[in-house]
Each structure stands twice: as structure tokens, then as C-alpha cells.
Enzyme design. Structure first.
Site, PDB file in Angstrom:
ATOM      1  N   GLY A 159     -20.698   5.925   2.946  1.00 48.08           N
ATOM      2  CA  GLY A 159     -19.609   6.230   2.012  1.00 48.08           C
ATOM      3  C   GLY A 159     -20.155   6.406   0.612  1.00 48.08           C
ATOM      4  N   LYS A 170       0.860  -1.186   0.000  1.00 50.06           N
ATOM      5  CA  LYS A 170       0.000   0.000   0.000  1.00 50.06           C
ATOM      6  C   LYS A 170       0.887   1.224   0.000  1.00 50.06           C
ATOM      7  CE  LYS A 170      -4.503   0.597   0.414  1.00 50.06           C
ATOM      8  NZ  LYS A 170      -5.406  -0.466  -0.038  1.00 50.06           N
ATOM      9  N   GLY A 177     -18.645   3.045  -2.463  1.00 49.60           N
ATOM     10  CA  GLY A 177     -20.008   3.216  -1.957  1.00 49.60           C
ATOM     11  C   GLY A 177     -20.994   3.469  -3.084  1.00 49.60           C
ATOM     12  N   TYR A 178     -20.617   4.350  -4.006  1.00 51.99           N
ATOM     13  CA  TYR A 178     -21.500   4.682  -5.126  1.00 51.99           C
ATOM     14  C   TYR A 178     -21.820   3.438  -5.963  1.00 51.99           C
ATOM     15  CZ  TYR A 178     -22.900   6.088  -9.808  1.00 51.99           C
ATOM     16  OH  TYR A 178     -23.561   6.169 -11.004  1.00 51.99           O
ATOM     17  N   GLY A 180     -17.879   7.332  -2.089  1.00 47.78           N
ATOM     18  CA  GLY A 180     -16.745   7.393  -3.023  1.00 47.78           C
ATOM     19  C   GLY A 180     -16.993   6.362  -4.115  1.00 47.78           C
ATOM     20  N   ASN A 181     -15.935   5.970  -4.805  1.00 49.98           N
ATOM     21  CA  ASN A 181     -16.080   4.985  -5.885  1.00 49.98           C
ATOM     22  C   ASN A 181     -16.787   3.725  -5.390  1.00 49.98           C
ATOM     23  OD1 ASN A 181     -14.834   2.315  -7.004  1.00 49.98           O
ATOM     24  ND2 ASN A 181     -14.677   3.746  -8.713  1.00 49.98           N
TER      25      ASN A 181
HETATM   26  N1  GLU Z   1      -7.204  -0.056  -3.327  1.00 58.02           N
HETATM   27  C1  GLU Z   1      -7.975  -1.230  -3.615  1.00 58.02           C
HETATM   28  C2  GLU Z   1      -8.041  -2.128  -2.417  1.00 58.02           C
HETATM   29  O1  GLU Z   1      -7.846  -1.715  -1.285  1.00 58.02           O
HETATM   30  C3  GLU Z   1      -7.510  -1.938  -4.885  1.00 58.02           C
HETATM   31  C4  GLU Z   1      -6.080  -2.325  -4.916  1.00 58.02           C
HETATM   32  C5  GLU Z   1      -5.620  -2.844  -6.281  1.00 58.02           C
HETATM   33  O2  GLU Z   1      -6.390  -2.887  -7.216  1.00 58.02           O
HETATM   34  O3  GLU Z   1      -4.425  -3.161  -6.334  1.00 58.02           O
HETATM   35  O4  GLU Z   1      -8.365  -3.276  -2.530  1.00 58.02           O
END
Ligand code: GLU
Length: 414
Positions: free
Chosen positions: A222, A110, A227-228, A224-225
Site C-alpha cells: 500500500g 464510517k 503506507g507512505y 496511500g497516506n
Molecule cells: N479513517 C481513519 C481510520 O480508519 C481515521 C478516522 C478518524 O480520524 O476519525 O482510522
């Protein structure tokens, strides 16, 4: 309250006893668990950019590479004021578990920047994205670590990062980032994938409990992407979405909401605060509560107000271990993040496969390939719930952590 990373380690500790039954060589198991309590690599840098007014600004940035026993590190990049080293480690650990839950060949990572992106202009955001990509270029790549969007980042930001990365290495490398716009090698269906995967999981749960989709009401925290798209697609699948909120508050109508109408209201008003607060949303008398915002939405003080019979975690880490204990005692099921929201990284995997082949799939093909991955992950976990008499998170961790540890043992890391 525990920090996010302490919660993550506690979740890991909770499956050690179950795992002991699976390994003759306990010493190896415990060594592997020890290794899984810290990330393999952690990078940090202060990113300096010029603001539009000519002043300089500096933003702390991180990339945490947690574990790569099952494949290249994989995980999003978050732009948020509350990003911290501890949070990065928790989120990277959860990515490691998530990829193992759905059986895609990745480890977990991350990244993030401590910044309020709403305070930046689009030109400033672009400079920050370029700087972040410059920072991570030496240690990411299609077979090393593959970033993607997360909270407050999107396809445009991935496009800016890809451009910086490719300029630096001197070749096209679309598989180095996922969640890209379709014009730059992104996948059909990636944008809605996390929400769609959550709907597939919810439908399987409904089937396993012999419930009826049409009779079930949902509250989503939520917008965002995740929740929507979850709310929109759950509505299309026949569920009744009765409430939804953003960080300012929300809207509740027990007859059900038209999510595209709500999106228009949000665009006009700038916020969703209409007739309920976020705390009121969590305590609504609905069947399914869907936290789809940030960590720690459900904590010890508000867990006892929850009236839903199921919590479907579309955010990462929305329920603290103390809150989960309260929900468990109240007979409320929790479908964990590492399963419920794994549709996003699964379609990221499809995007990476398409990029490596230079051959692209239709939206129908993507959705058709996503469904069996989500439903069989759910059913494997459901089986473990019954066999081990464990809650869903513990069952999911049992299966996933075993896959990670087996890969670590095969590689001779322990
Ligand atoms: N950020 C998203 C997650 O937490 C997707 C991560 C990704 O596609 O690598 O799962």
C-alpha cells in the site's frame, strides 16, 4: 469467504468467553453483545451531481453510526468503487473498537460513496463532496458524529465538506470534521499520524521481544497516506523497508528502499509496478509484513505463503479470520488494525480538542502526546496477551469491548 461485517462479528464472538469471566450478570453481557452486532443508525442516499460534460450522475452514499456509548460517533469517509453497506458496518464497528483500544472518548462510525474518484475531475469531486456533506449535515456535528478522511479522501475534501456544513448550520464548527488542512483548523501531525502511531507500536513490540530495530526488514503493501508515511517513518526509525507496492505491483530491494525516491518514481510513472506483484510482496522473506491497503489482503489461500514473523495491520481488516487462524498456527504474531492504525484517529481527537478550545499545539506537542497513548495501549494489550494467553487481536478486543460494554451498562442501555 466471510463478508467484512461477518468477520467483524466473528472477532467479537471470539472474546465472549473471556468476557464472561468479567461480568456477574451474564444476561446483561449477552444483551450488550447482541446490541454490538448491529449499528445504531444507518443512513443512505443516492447523490446526484452534474458532470463536467453536462450529464447527470448518481452515486450511492452511506453513513453508518455504529455505537456511541463512549462518546460521539467518529470515523472516516471513503470514496471507492467497492464501498458497500456491509463494508461500512464492518469499518464502523472497527472504529468503535479502535477508539476504545486507545481510550479516546468516542464511539465509532464510517461513511462512504461508491465511486471511482480517479475517474472524476477536481470540480466533479468537489460537487460530490458538497453533496455528501449536505446529506450528512442533519446527523453529524462535534458532539454527534465527527467524520474524517479515509481511503481516497483527504484534507481538501474535508475542507469542501466543512464549508457546506457550516453554510447550512450558519456558524463556524471546525470540530465537526477532522483531518482538515492546517489553515482551516487541522492539527499539526495529523497527516502522518497513522503511520507514526504504527511505528510507535512496532517499536514497543520490538522492545517486548528484545529484538533489534536495525536487524529487521519490512515489506509494506500500500502506498496511500498510511503506507507512505509508515514506510518513510519506519525507515527514519532505523528499520529496513525492503519492499513497497501500490495496487499495480511493487518494488523490492533487500538492501532497503529510499521512500522519497520511490514517491518520485510513482509520480513520474503513475504506478509502482517495478519488480514484484502484490502477491509476491506478501510472501517475501522479511521480518515484518505490513498490509496498508484494503480489507482481505491476507486470506486463506495466501496466508500459508507468509514468511514474516509479524503482521502489523495498518489497513483496516486486512486479515480474514480464516487466514488469522493459519498465521496463529504458524507462530506468526498479528498486531491488529484496532491498535496498529489507531494513531490517525488519536490525532483526530487532538484536532477536535484543539478546535473546541480554539487553541493550537505545535507538531512536537502532538507527537509527544501521541507516543504515550500508543505505547500504553500496546503494553496493556501485551499484558492481556500474557495473562489470558490470547493472540493480540483477542487481547485488544477483550480490553476494548469491556470498555464499550461498561459504558453501555452505565448508561442503562442494557
Ligand atoms: N479513517 C481513519 C481510520 O480508519 C481515521 C478516522 C478518524 O480520524 O476519525 O482510522
Amino acid at each position: 469467504m466471510l463478508s467484512a461485517f461477518d468477520s467483524a462479528k466473528k472477532q467479537l464472538d471470539q472474546v465472549v468467553l473471556l468476557l464472561e469471566g468479567e461480568y456477574q450478570d451474564r444476561e446483561k453481557l449477552h444483551k450488550a453483545i447482541g446490541l454490538l452486532k448491529k449499528p445504531q443508525n444507518f443512513y443512505r442516499k443516492a447523490l446526484k451531481i452534474k458532470l463536467d460534460d453536462g450529464k447527470n450522475a448518481s452515486f450511492p452514499a452511506f453513513r453508518c453510526q455504529y455505537n456511541n456509548a463512549r462518546g460521539p460517533f467518529k470515523g472516516g469517509i471513503r470514496f471507492h468503487p467497492n464501498v458497500s453497506e456491509d463494508e461500512m458496518k464492518a469499518l464502523a464497528f472497527w472504529m468503535t473498537v479502535k477508539c476504545a483500544v486507545v481510550g479516546i472518548p468516542y464511539g465509532g462510525s464510517k461513511g462512504g460513496v461508491i465511486v471511482d474518484p480517479s475517474a472524476l475531475s477536481s470540480a466533479e469531486l468537489k460537487r460530490l463532496a458538497n453533496k455528501y456533506a449536505e446529506f450528512i449535515t442533519p446527523f453529524v456535528g462535534p458532539w454527534i458524529d465527527v467524520p474524517a478522511p479515509d481511503v481516497n479522501t483527504n484534507g481538501q475534501i474535508m475542507a469542501w465538506m466543512l464549508e457546506t456544513y457550516e453554510k447550512k448550520i450558519g456558524t463556524h464548527a471546525p470540530a465537526a470534521f477532522t483531518g482538515k488542512p492546517i489553515a482551516l483548523g487541522g492539527s499539526q501531525g495529523r497527516e502522518e499520524a497513522t503511520g507514526l502511531g504504527g511505528v510507535f507500536v512496532l517499536e514497543e513490540y520490538v522492545k517486548s521481544k528484545k529484538l533489534k530495530v536495525k536487524s529487521l526488514t519490512i515489506a509494506v503493501q500500500g502506498f496511500g497516506n498510511v503506507g507512505y508515511w509508515f514506510a518513510k517513518l519506519a525507515g527514519e526509525a532505523g528499520f529496513r523497508v525492503a519492499a513497497i507496492s501500490d495496487s499495480s505491483g511493487g518494488i523490492y530491494d533487500k538492501k532497503g528502499l529510499d521512500i522519497d525516491e520511490i514517491a518520485k518514481i510513482k509520480e513520474k510513472k503513475g504506478s509502482l509496478r517495478i519488480n514484484i506483484t502484490n502477491e509476491e510482496l506478501l510472501g517475501l522473506d522479511v521480518d515484518v509484513l505490513v498490509p496498508a491497503a484494503l480489507e482481505n489482503a491476507i486470506q486463506k489461500p495466501n496466508a500459508k505463503n507468509i514468511k514474516a514473523k509479524l503482521v502489523l495491520e495498518m489497513a483496516n481488516g486486512p486479515t480474514t479470520p480464516e487466514a488469522e487462524e493459519i498465521l496463529f498456527k504458524a507462530g506468526i504474531d498479528v498486531i491488529p488494525d484496532v491498535l496498529a492504525n489507531a494513531g490517525g484517529v488519536t490525532v483526530s481527537y487532538f484536532e477536535w480538542v484543539q478546535n473546541l478550545h480554539g487553541y493550537y499545539w505545535t507538531k512536537e506537542e502532538v507527537d509527544k502526546k501521541l507516543k504515550p497513548i500508543m505505547t500504553s495501549a500496546f503494553n496493556d494489550i501485551q499484558q492481556a496477551v500474557e495473562d489470558k494467553k490470547a493472540p493480540y487481536r483477542k487481547a485488544a478486543y477483550f480490553l476494548a469491548v469491556k470498555r464499550i460494554i461498561d459504558a453501555m451498562i452505565l448508561r442503562g442501555r442494557v
